[in-house]
Write a protein that holds these residues in place. Structure first.
Motif, PDB file in Angstrom:
ATOM      1  N   CYS A  54       0.923  -1.467  -0.143  1.00 52.90           N
ATOM      2  CA  CYS A  54      -0.050  -0.140   0.105  1.00 52.90           C
ATOM      3  C   CYS A  54       0.707   1.315  -0.036  1.00 52.90           C
ATOM      4  N   THR A  55       1.581   1.339  -0.858  1.00 51.91           N
ATOM      5  CA  THR A  55       2.570   2.290  -1.058  1.00 51.91           C
ATOM      6  C   THR A  55       1.948   3.705  -1.369  1.00 51.91           C
ATOM      7  N   VAL A  56       0.891   3.445  -2.130  1.00 56.31           N
ATOM      8  CA  VAL A  56      -0.073   4.741  -2.205  1.00 56.31           C
ATOM      9  C   VAL A  56      -1.541   4.279  -1.635  1.00 56.31           C
ATOM     10  N   THR A  57      -2.130   5.381  -1.102  1.00 54.23           N
ATOM     11  CA  THR A  57      -3.527   5.147  -0.611  1.00 54.23           C
ATOM     12  C   THR A  57      -4.310   6.120  -0.807  1.00 54.23           C
ATOM     13  N   THR A  58      -5.825   5.840  -0.667  1.00 47.76           N
ATOM     14  CA  THR A  58      -6.740   7.190  -0.926  1.00 47.76           C
ATOM     15  C   THR A  58      -7.978   7.010  -0.163  1.00 47.76           C
ATOM     16  N   VAL A  59      -8.934   7.578  -0.192  1.00 46.09           N
ATOM     17  CA  VAL A  59     -10.076   7.336   0.183  1.00 46.09           C
ATOM     18  C   VAL A  59     -11.043   6.289  -0.200  1.00 46.09           C
ATOM     19  N   GLY A  60     -11.924   5.849   0.444  1.00 44.65           N
ATOM     20  CA  GLY A  60     -12.963   4.972  -0.178  1.00 44.65           C
ATOM     21  C   GLY A  60     -13.763   5.549  -1.238  1.00 44.65           C
ATOM     22  N   ASP A  61     -14.690   4.584  -1.836  1.00 46.65           N
ATOM     23  CA  ASP A  61     -15.703   4.966  -2.763  1.00 46.65           C
ATOM     24  C   ASP A  61     -16.631   6.176  -2.456  1.00 46.65           C
ATOM     25  N   LEU A  62     -16.896   6.820  -3.232  1.00 50.01           N
ATOM     26  CA  LEU A  62     -17.515   8.241  -3.020  1.00 50.01           C
ATOM     27  C   LEU A  62     -18.950   8.354  -3.679  1.00 50.01           C
ATOM     28  N   SER A  63     -19.781   8.926  -2.993  1.00 51.13           N
ATOM     29  CA  SER A  63     -21.140   9.234  -3.899  1.00 51.13           C
ATOM     30  C   SER A  63     -21.015  11.008  -3.656  1.00 51.13           C
ATOM     31  N   VAL A  64     -21.184  11.511  -4.923  1.00 55.42           N
ATOM     32  CA  VAL A  64     -21.191  12.956  -4.895  1.00 55.42           C
ATOM     33  C   VAL A  64     -22.493  13.469  -5.709  1.00 55.42           C
ATOM     34  N   LEU A  65     -22.977  14.544  -5.531  1.00 59.71           N
ATOM     35  CA  LEU A  65     -24.246  15.254  -6.233  1.00 59.71           C
ATOM     36  C   LEU A  65     -23.642  15.673  -7.462  1.00 59.71           C
ATOM     37  N   GLU A  66     -24.584  15.594  -8.407  1.00 60.48           N
ATOM     38  CA  GLU A  66     -24.346  16.157  -9.560  1.00 60.48           C
ATOM     39  C   GLU A  66     -24.451  17.724  -9.560  1.00 60.48           C
ATOM     40  N   GLY A  67     -23.507  18.203 -10.296  1.00 57.37           N
ATOM     41  CA  GLY A  67     -22.981  19.531 -10.271  1.00 57.37           C
ATOM     42  C   GLY A  67     -22.100  20.031  -9.163  1.00 57.37           C
ATOM     43  N   GLN A  68     -21.742  19.138  -8.090  1.00 51.74           N
ATOM     44  CA  GLN A  68     -20.898  19.519  -7.078  1.00 51.74           C
ATOM     45  C   GLN A  68     -19.356  19.039  -7.370  1.00 51.74           C
ATOM     46  N   SER A  69     -18.756  19.483  -6.478  1.00 52.86           N
ATOM     47  CA  SER A  69     -17.026  19.289  -6.735  1.00 52.86           C
ATOM     48  C   SER A  69     -16.817  18.464  -5.689  1.00 52.86           C
ATOM     49  N   VAL A  70     -15.627  17.879  -5.796  1.00 54.84           N
ATOM     50  CA  VAL A  70     -14.851  16.980  -4.824  1.00 54.84           C
ATOM     51  C   VAL A  70     -13.343  17.012  -5.024  1.00 54.84           C
ATOM     52  N   THR A  71     -12.480  16.766  -4.039  1.00 57.19           N
ATOM     53  CA  THR A  71     -11.131  16.789  -3.688  1.00 57.19           C
ATOM     54  C   THR A  71     -10.883  15.358  -3.153  1.00 57.19           C
ATOM     55  N   VAL A  72      -9.874  14.815  -3.885  1.00 55.58           N
ATOM     56  CA  VAL A  72      -9.492  13.488  -3.379  1.00 55.58           C
ATOM     57  C   VAL A  72      -7.900  13.597  -2.976  1.00 55.58           C
ATOM     58  N   PRO A  73      -7.658  13.204  -1.602  1.00 58.84           N
ATOM     59  CA  PRO A  73      -6.278  13.143  -1.387  1.00 58.84           C
ATOM     60  C   PRO A  73      -5.509  11.753  -1.799  1.00 58.84           C
ATOM     61  N   CYS A  74      -4.435  11.734  -2.436  1.00 56.12           N
ATOM     62  CA  CYS A  74      -3.668  10.558  -2.713  1.00 56.12           C
ATOM     63  C   CYS A  74      -2.251  10.517  -1.725  1.00 56.12           C
ATOM     64  N   HIS A  75      -2.164   9.645  -0.881  1.00 55.93           N
ATOM     65  CA  HIS A  75      -1.167   9.658   0.075  1.00 55.93           C
ATOM     66  C   HIS A  75      -0.023   8.548  -0.577  1.00 55.93           C
ATOM     67  N   TYR A  76       1.328   9.007  -0.418  1.00 56.00           N
ATOM     68  CA  TYR A  76       2.427   8.085  -0.729  1.00 56.00           C
ATOM     69  C   TYR A  76       3.490   8.067   0.042  1.00 56.00           C
ATOM     70  N   ASN A  77       4.452   7.200  -0.004  1.00 57.65           N
ATOM     71  CA  ASN A  77       5.502   6.904   0.853  1.00 57.65           C
ATOM     72  C   ASN A  77       6.609   7.824   0.682  1.00 57.65           C
ATOM     73  N   PRO A  78       7.369   8.429   1.595  1.00 57.50           N
ATOM     74  CA  PRO A  78       8.536   9.512   1.381  1.00 57.50           C
ATOM     75  C   PRO A  78       9.298   9.155   0.124  1.00 57.50           C
ATOM     76  N   GLN A  79       9.572   7.938  -0.086  1.00 60.98           N
ATOM     77  CA  GLN A  79      10.753   7.562  -1.069  1.00 60.98           C
ATOM     78  C   GLN A  79      10.173   8.223  -2.296  1.00 60.98           C
ATOM     79  N   TYR A  80       8.953   8.377  -2.552  1.00 63.94           N
ATOM     80  CA  TYR A  80       8.319   8.939  -3.902  1.00 63.94           C
ATOM     81  C   TYR A  80       8.143  10.395  -4.243  1.00 63.94           C
ATOM     82  N   ILE A  81       8.838  11.159  -3.226  1.00 64.75           N
ATOM     83  CA  ILE A  81       8.604  12.565  -3.329  1.00 64.75           C
ATOM     84  C   ILE A  81       8.953  13.293  -4.617  1.00 64.75           C
TER      85      ILE A  81
END
Length: 336
Positions: free
Chosen positions: A40-67
Protein backbone atom coordinates in the motif's frame (compact mmCIF):
# COMPACT_ATOMS: atom_id res chain seq x y z
CA UNK A 1 -8.31 4.98 12.98
CA UNK A 2 -11.09 6.06 15.29
CA UNK A 3 -11.85 9.04 17.54
CA UNK A 4 -9.48 11.28 15.59
CA UNK A 5 -8.47 14.60 17.13
CA UNK A 6 -6.89 17.79 15.84
CA UNK A 7 -3.48 16.59 16.99
CA UNK A 8 -3.75 13.64 14.58
CA UNK A 9 -3.40 15.96 11.55
CA UNK A 10 -0.49 14.96 9.33
CA UNK A 11 0.77 12.40 6.87
CA UNK A 12 0.65 8.67 7.33
CA UNK A 13 2.15 5.89 5.23
CA UNK A 14 2.43 2.15 5.15
CA UNK A 15 5.69 0.58 6.25
CA UNK A 16 7.47 -2.35 4.74
CA UNK A 17 6.29 -5.71 6.00
CA UNK A 18 8.49 -8.76 6.48
CA UNK A 19 6.69 -11.96 5.63
CA UNK A 20 8.02 -15.21 7.06
CA UNK A 21 7.17 -18.47 5.33
CA UNK A 22 7.68 -21.57 7.39
CA UNK A 23 8.65 -24.78 5.58
CA UNK A 24 9.42 -28.26 6.85
CA UNK A 25 11.84 -30.44 4.82
CA UNK A 26 12.19 -34.16 4.76
CA UNK A 27 14.51 -34.07 7.79
CA UNK A 28 11.74 -32.37 9.75
CA UNK A 29 13.83 -29.24 10.12
CA UNK A 30 12.04 -25.93 10.22
CA UNK A 31 13.18 -23.29 7.72
CA UNK A 32 12.10 -19.64 7.70
CA UNK A 33 12.15 -17.93 4.34
CA UNK A 34 12.06 -14.14 4.71
CA UNK A 35 10.52 -12.07 1.97
CA UNK A 36 10.63 -8.29 2.08
CA UNK A 37 7.99 -6.28 0.28
CA UNK A 38 6.40 -2.84 0.31
CA UNK A 39 2.63 -2.75 0.61
CA UNK A 40 0.00 0.00 0.00
CA UNK A 41 2.62 2.53 -1.04
CA UNK A 42 -0.19 4.73 -2.38
CA UNK A 43 -3.48 5.07 -0.51
CA UNK A 44 -6.62 7.14 -0.91
CA UNK A 45 -10.16 7.44 0.41
CA UNK A 46 -12.90 4.88 -0.14
CA UNK A 47 -15.66 4.99 -2.76
CA UNK A 48 -17.53 8.30 -3.00
CA UNK A 49 -21.07 9.42 -3.78
CA UNK A 50 -21.22 12.97 -5.07
CA UNK A 51 -24.20 15.08 -6.09
CA UNK A 52 -24.36 16.16 -9.71
CA UNK A 53 -23.06 19.68 -10.16
CA UNK A 54 -20.88 19.49 -7.04
CA UNK A 55 -17.10 19.38 -6.69
CA UNK A 56 -14.84 16.90 -4.96
CA UNK A 57 -11.22 16.82 -3.78
CA UNK A 58 -9.42 13.49 -3.34
CA UNK A 59 -6.19 13.05 -1.32
CA UNK A 60 -3.65 10.49 -2.57
CA UNK A 61 -1.00 9.59 0.04
CA UNK A 62 2.38 8.11 -0.88
CA UNK A 63 5.53 6.91 0.83
CA UNK A 64 8.40 9.41 1.40
CA UNK A 65 10.67 7.69 -1.13
CA UNK A 66 8.33 8.86 -3.93
CA UNK A 67 8.68 12.59 -3.28
CA UNK A 68 10.55 13.22 -6.55
CA UNK A 69 8.36 10.94 -8.70
CA UNK A 70 5.63 12.07 -11.08
CA UNK A 71 2.07 11.73 -9.79
CA UNK A 72 -0.99 11.34 -12.00
CA UNK A 73 -4.78 10.87 -12.00
CA UNK A 74 -6.49 8.66 -14.56
CA UNK A 75 -9.94 7.30 -15.39
CA UNK A 76 -10.88 3.75 -16.40
CA UNK A 77 -11.82 0.32 -15.08
CA UNK A 78 -8.35 -1.16 -15.63
CA UNK A 79 -5.19 0.51 -14.38
CA UNK A 80 -3.06 -0.43 -17.38
CA UNK A 81 -5.54 1.13 -19.82
CA UNK A 82 -6.86 4.15 -17.90
CA UNK A 83 -7.01 7.58 -19.52
CA UNK A 84 -4.73 10.19 -17.96
CA UNK A 85 -6.63 13.28 -16.77
CA UNK A 86 -3.88 15.18 -14.93
CA UNK A 87 -0.15 14.85 -14.23
CA UNK A 88 2.13 16.83 -11.94
CA UNK A 89 4.78 17.19 -14.66
CA UNK A 90 2.35 18.32 -17.37
CA UNK A 91 -0.88 19.99 -16.17
CA UNK A 92 -2.06 20.50 -19.78
CA UNK A 93 -1.73 16.86 -20.77
CA UNK A 94 -5.53 16.44 -20.96
CA UNK A 95 -6.94 19.56 -22.67
CA UNK A 96 -10.44 18.04 -22.89
CA UNK A 97 -10.81 18.34 -19.11
CA UNK A 98 -8.81 21.54 -18.66
CA UNK A 99 -10.27 23.56 -15.77
CA UNK A 100 -12.38 20.66 -14.56
CA UNK A 101 -9.53 18.55 -13.13
CA UNK A 102 -6.56 19.97 -11.24
CA UNK A 103 -3.69 18.21 -9.48
CA UNK A 104 -1.25 19.51 -6.84
CA UNK A 105 1.57 17.81 -4.94
CA UNK A 106 2.59 18.57 -1.35
CA UNK A 107 5.95 16.85 -0.74
CA UNK A 108 6.17 18.00 2.88
CA UNK A 109 2.99 16.07 3.72
CA UNK A 110 3.65 13.26 1.20
CA UNK A 111 0.27 13.70 -0.45
CA UNK A 112 -1.02 14.93 -3.79
CA UNK A 113 -4.60 16.10 -4.21
CA UNK A 114 -6.94 15.98 -7.20
CA UNK A 115 -9.96 18.27 -7.55
CA UNK A 116 -12.83 17.73 -9.98
CA UNK A 117 -15.40 20.47 -10.63
CA UNK A 118 -19.02 20.48 -11.81
CA UNK A 119 -19.50 16.71 -11.84
CA UNK A 120 -22.13 15.07 -14.05
CA UNK A 121 -23.59 11.57 -14.09
CA UNK A 122 -21.22 10.77 -16.96
CA UNK A 123 -18.28 11.26 -14.60
CA UNK A 124 -19.26 8.18 -12.59
CA UNK A 125 -16.71 5.36 -12.74
CA UNK A 126 -13.27 4.12 -11.59
CA UNK A 127 -10.41 6.53 -10.92
CA UNK A 128 -6.76 5.93 -10.01
CA UNK A 129 -4.17 7.75 -7.91
CA UNK A 130 -0.80 6.85 -9.46
CA UNK A 131 2.90 7.29 -8.77
CA UNK A 132 5.09 6.75 -11.84
CA UNK A 133 8.09 4.60 -10.97
CA UNK A 134 9.79 5.11 -14.38
CA UNK A 135 10.61 1.62 -15.54
CA UNK A 136 9.29 -0.63 -18.30
CA UNK A 137 9.44 -3.69 -16.08
CA UNK A 138 8.34 -1.93 -12.89
CA UNK A 139 4.61 -1.38 -12.32
CA UNK A 140 3.46 2.00 -11.09
CA UNK A 141 2.20 2.30 -7.53
CA UNK A 142 -1.53 3.05 -7.62
CA UNK A 143 -4.73 3.13 -5.58
CA UNK A 144 -8.29 3.14 -6.94
CA UNK A 145 -11.72 4.44 -5.93
CA UNK A 146 -15.17 4.60 -7.48
CA UNK A 147 -17.18 7.78 -8.04
CA UNK A 148 -21.00 7.68 -8.04
CA UNK A 149 -22.41 10.96 -9.32
CA UNK A 150 -26.05 10.99 -8.26
CA UNK A 151 -29.15 13.16 -8.34
CA UNK A 152 -30.67 14.27 -5.05
CA UNK A 153 -30.19 16.26 -1.85
CA UNK A 154 -27.60 15.99 0.89
CA UNK A 155 -26.42 18.04 3.85
CA UNK A 156 -22.89 19.24 4.57
CA UNK A 157 -23.20 18.27 8.25
CA UNK A 158 -25.97 15.88 9.31
CA UNK A 159 -25.47 16.63 13.03
CA UNK A 160 -25.52 20.24 14.27
CA UNK A 161 -25.86 21.69 17.76
CA UNK A 162 -26.10 25.02 19.58
CA UNK A 163 -26.85 26.39 23.03
CA UNK A 164 -30.36 27.41 24.01
CA UNK A 165 -31.11 30.95 22.83
CA UNK A 166 -28.40 30.82 20.15
CA UNK A 167 -28.51 30.27 16.38
CA UNK A 168 -27.40 27.47 14.06
CA UNK A 169 -27.04 27.21 10.26
CA UNK A 170 -27.61 24.08 8.14
CA UNK A 171 -26.16 23.82 4.61
CA UNK A 172 -28.25 21.76 2.20
CA UNK A 173 -26.84 20.67 -1.19
CA UNK A 174 -28.91 19.68 -4.24
CA UNK A 175 -28.08 18.32 -7.68
CA UNK A 176 -28.24 20.28 -10.94
CA UNK A 177 -31.55 18.78 -12.08
CA UNK A 178 -33.28 20.20 -8.98
CA UNK A 179 -32.30 23.82 -9.51
CA UNK A 180 -35.80 24.82 -10.63
CA UNK A 181 -37.51 23.08 -7.69
CA UNK A 182 -38.71 24.81 -4.55
CA UNK A 183 -36.70 24.41 -1.36
CA UNK A 184 -38.26 23.10 1.85
CA UNK A 185 -37.38 22.79 5.53
CA UNK A 186 -39.58 20.34 7.43
CA UNK A 187 -39.83 18.67 10.81
CA UNK A 188 -39.15 14.98 10.19
CA UNK A 189 -42.35 12.99 9.80
CA UNK A 190 -44.61 16.05 9.52
CA UNK A 191 -45.13 17.34 5.98
CA UNK A 192 -47.57 19.98 7.27
CA UNK A 193 -44.68 21.69 9.04
CA UNK A 194 -42.72 22.38 5.83
CA UNK A 195 -41.51 25.93 5.19
CA UNK A 196 -41.24 26.60 1.44
CA UNK A 197 -39.13 29.22 -0.34
CA UNK A 198 -40.71 31.84 -2.59
CA UNK A 199 -39.81 32.67 -6.21
CA UNK A 200 -36.70 34.51 -4.97
CA UNK A 201 -35.50 31.42 -3.15
CA UNK A 202 -36.04 32.81 0.34
CA UNK A 203 -38.26 32.21 3.35
CA UNK A 204 -38.39 34.24 6.55
CA UNK A 205 -40.29 33.84 9.81
CA UNK A 206 -39.73 34.71 13.46
CA UNK A 207 -36.93 32.19 13.98
CA UNK A 208 -36.35 30.46 10.60
CA UNK A 209 -34.60 31.98 7.57
CA UNK A 210 -33.92 30.14 4.29
CA UNK A 211 -31.69 31.45 1.49
CA UNK A 212 -30.98 29.68 -1.83
CA UNK A 213 -27.96 30.51 -3.98
CA UNK A 214 -29.92 29.30 -7.05
CA UNK A 215 -27.02 27.04 -8.02
CA UNK A 216 -26.33 24.11 -5.73
CA UNK A 217 -26.93 25.00 -2.08
CA UNK A 218 -29.47 26.59 0.23
CA UNK A 219 -28.90 27.45 3.88
CA UNK A 220 -31.35 27.25 6.75
CA UNK A 221 -30.71 29.46 9.79
CA UNK A 222 -32.55 28.74 13.04
CA UNK A 223 -32.49 31.55 15.62
CA UNK A 224 -33.51 31.88 19.28
CA UNK A 225 -33.35 28.12 19.73
CA UNK A 226 -35.41 26.49 22.48
CA UNK A 227 -35.04 23.04 24.02
CA UNK A 228 -38.18 21.86 22.20
CA UNK A 229 -36.49 22.60 18.84
CA UNK A 230 -34.22 19.55 19.23
CA UNK A 231 -34.95 16.74 16.78
CA UNK A 232 -34.74 15.53 13.18
CA UNK A 233 -35.44 17.79 10.20
CA UNK A 234 -35.44 17.49 6.39
CA UNK A 235 -33.78 19.59 3.73
CA UNK A 236 -35.96 19.13 0.65
CA UNK A 237 -35.83 19.97 -3.05
CA UNK A 238 -38.33 18.50 -5.47
CA UNK A 239 -39.09 14.97 -4.29
CA UNK A 240 -35.65 14.53 -2.72
CA UNK A 241 -34.65 15.26 0.85
CA UNK A 242 -31.72 14.88 3.24
CA UNK A 243 -31.96 14.37 7.00
CA UNK A 244 -30.25 16.50 9.63
CA UNK A 245 -30.41 16.36 13.43
CA UNK A 246 -30.50 19.58 15.47
CA UNK A 247 -29.44 19.34 19.11
CA UNK A 248 -30.17 22.20 21.53
CA UNK A 249 -28.14 22.16 24.74
CA UNK A 250 -29.24 23.95 27.95
CA UNK A 251 -27.67 27.33 28.48
CA UNK A 252 -25.11 27.24 31.30
CA UNK A 253 -26.12 29.39 34.29
CA UNK A 254 -23.79 30.37 37.12
CA UNK A 255 -24.83 32.14 40.30
CA UNK A 256 -22.20 34.15 42.21
CA UNK A 257 -22.36 34.04 46.02
CA UNK A 258 -21.09 37.07 47.94
CA UNK A 259 -20.50 36.97 51.69
CA UNK A 260 -21.86 39.86 53.86
CA UNK A 261 -18.33 40.90 54.80
CA UNK A 262 -17.27 41.08 51.16
CA UNK A 263 -20.44 42.98 50.28
CA UNK A 264 -19.81 45.63 52.93
CA UNK A 265 -16.18 45.88 51.89
CA UNK A 266 -16.81 46.42 48.21
CA UNK A 267 -19.92 48.60 48.56
CA UNK A 268 -19.21 52.27 49.17
CA UNK A 269 -22.76 53.41 50.04
CA UNK A 270 -26.07 52.10 51.30
CA UNK A 271 -28.02 50.24 48.61
CA UNK A 272 -30.69 52.39 46.98
CA UNK A 273 -33.55 50.04 47.89
CA UNK A 274 -32.81 50.49 51.62
CA UNK A 275 -32.99 54.27 51.22
CA UNK A 276 -36.39 53.95 49.58
CA UNK A 277 -37.73 51.79 52.43
CA UNK A 278 -36.44 54.20 55.06
CA UNK A 279 -38.01 57.14 53.24
CA UNK A 280 -41.41 55.44 53.08
CA UNK A 281 -41.32 54.58 56.81
CA UNK A 282 -40.39 58.18 57.70
CA UNK A 283 -43.21 59.56 55.54
CA UNK A 284 -45.77 57.27 57.17
CA UNK A 285 -44.61 58.29 60.66
CA UNK A 286 -44.80 62.01 59.75
CA UNK A 287 -48.34 61.72 58.37
CA UNK A 288 -49.47 59.70 61.40
CA UNK A 289 -48.09 62.32 63.84
CA UNK A 290 -49.79 65.15 61.93
CA UNK A 291 -53.14 63.35 61.99
CA UNK A 292 -52.77 62.67 65.71
CA UNK A 293 -52.10 66.35 66.47
CA UNK A 294 -55.07 67.52 64.39
CA UNK A 295 -57.37 65.06 66.14
CA UNK A 296 -56.14 66.27 69.58
CA UNK A 297 -56.67 69.93 68.63
CA UNK A 298 -60.25 69.46 67.48
CA UNK A 299 -61.00 67.36 70.55
CA UNK A 300 -60.02 70.23 72.92
CA UNK A 301 -62.10 72.80 70.98
CA UNK A 302 -65.14 70.58 71.14
CA UNK A 303 -64.92 70.32 74.97
CA UNK A 304 -64.68 74.15 75.30
CA UNK A 305 -67.86 74.71 73.26
CA UNK A 306 -69.80 72.23 75.44
CA UNK A 307 -69.39 74.52 78.63
CA UNK A 308 -70.63 77.73 76.90
CA UNK A 309 -74.34 78.80 77.66
CA UNK A 310 -76.16 81.39 75.56
CA UNK A 311 -77.83 84.27 77.59
CA UNK A 312 -78.25 82.74 81.07
CA UNK A 313 -81.33 84.16 82.91
CA UNK A 314 -81.45 84.54 86.66
CA UNK A 315 -84.37 85.52 88.87
CA UNK A 316 -84.59 89.32 89.35
CA UNK A 317 -82.67 90.17 86.25
CA UNK A 318 -85.77 91.56 84.59
CA UNK A 319 -86.35 94.19 87.42
CA UNK A 320 -85.53 97.89 86.77
CA UNK A 321 -85.28 97.20 83.13
CA UNK A 322 -86.16 99.91 80.66
CA UNK A 323 -87.76 99.15 77.36
CA UNK A 324 -87.43 101.68 74.60
CA UNK A 325 -89.67 101.47 71.55
CA UNK A 326 -88.11 103.14 68.58
CA UNK A 327 -90.15 105.42 66.28
CA UNK A 328 -92.85 105.67 68.96
CA UNK A 329 -94.23 109.15 70.16
CA UNK A 330 -92.34 110.41 73.15
CA UNK A 331 -95.53 110.66 75.28
CA UNK A 332 -96.19 107.04 74.91
CA UNK A 333 -92.92 106.06 76.54
CA UNK A 334 -93.59 104.95 80.13
CA UNK A 335 -91.50 103.57 82.82
CA UNK A 336 -92.34 100.00 83.63
Amino acid sequence: MRNLQHEDTGSYWCVEEIVGIFQVDETEQLHLTVQSGSYCTVTTVGDLSVLEGQSVTVPCHYNPQYISHVKYWCYGRMKDFCSSLARTDDPTSAPNVKGKVTIADDPTQHVFTVSMQNLTEGDSGWYWCGVELGGMWVADSTASLYFSVIQGVSVVNSMVSADEGRSVTVQCLYSKNLRSSERRWCCSGNWNSCMVTDSEGTFSSRNVFIHDDKNSMFTVTLTQLEMRDSGWYWCGAGQQHGAVHVSVTPQATTRATVSPVQYLKTTGRTPSHLLVVCGVVLLVMTVSLALWKLRKHYSKKSRKNDNFTMCPWREGDYKNTSVIFLNAPAQQVQML
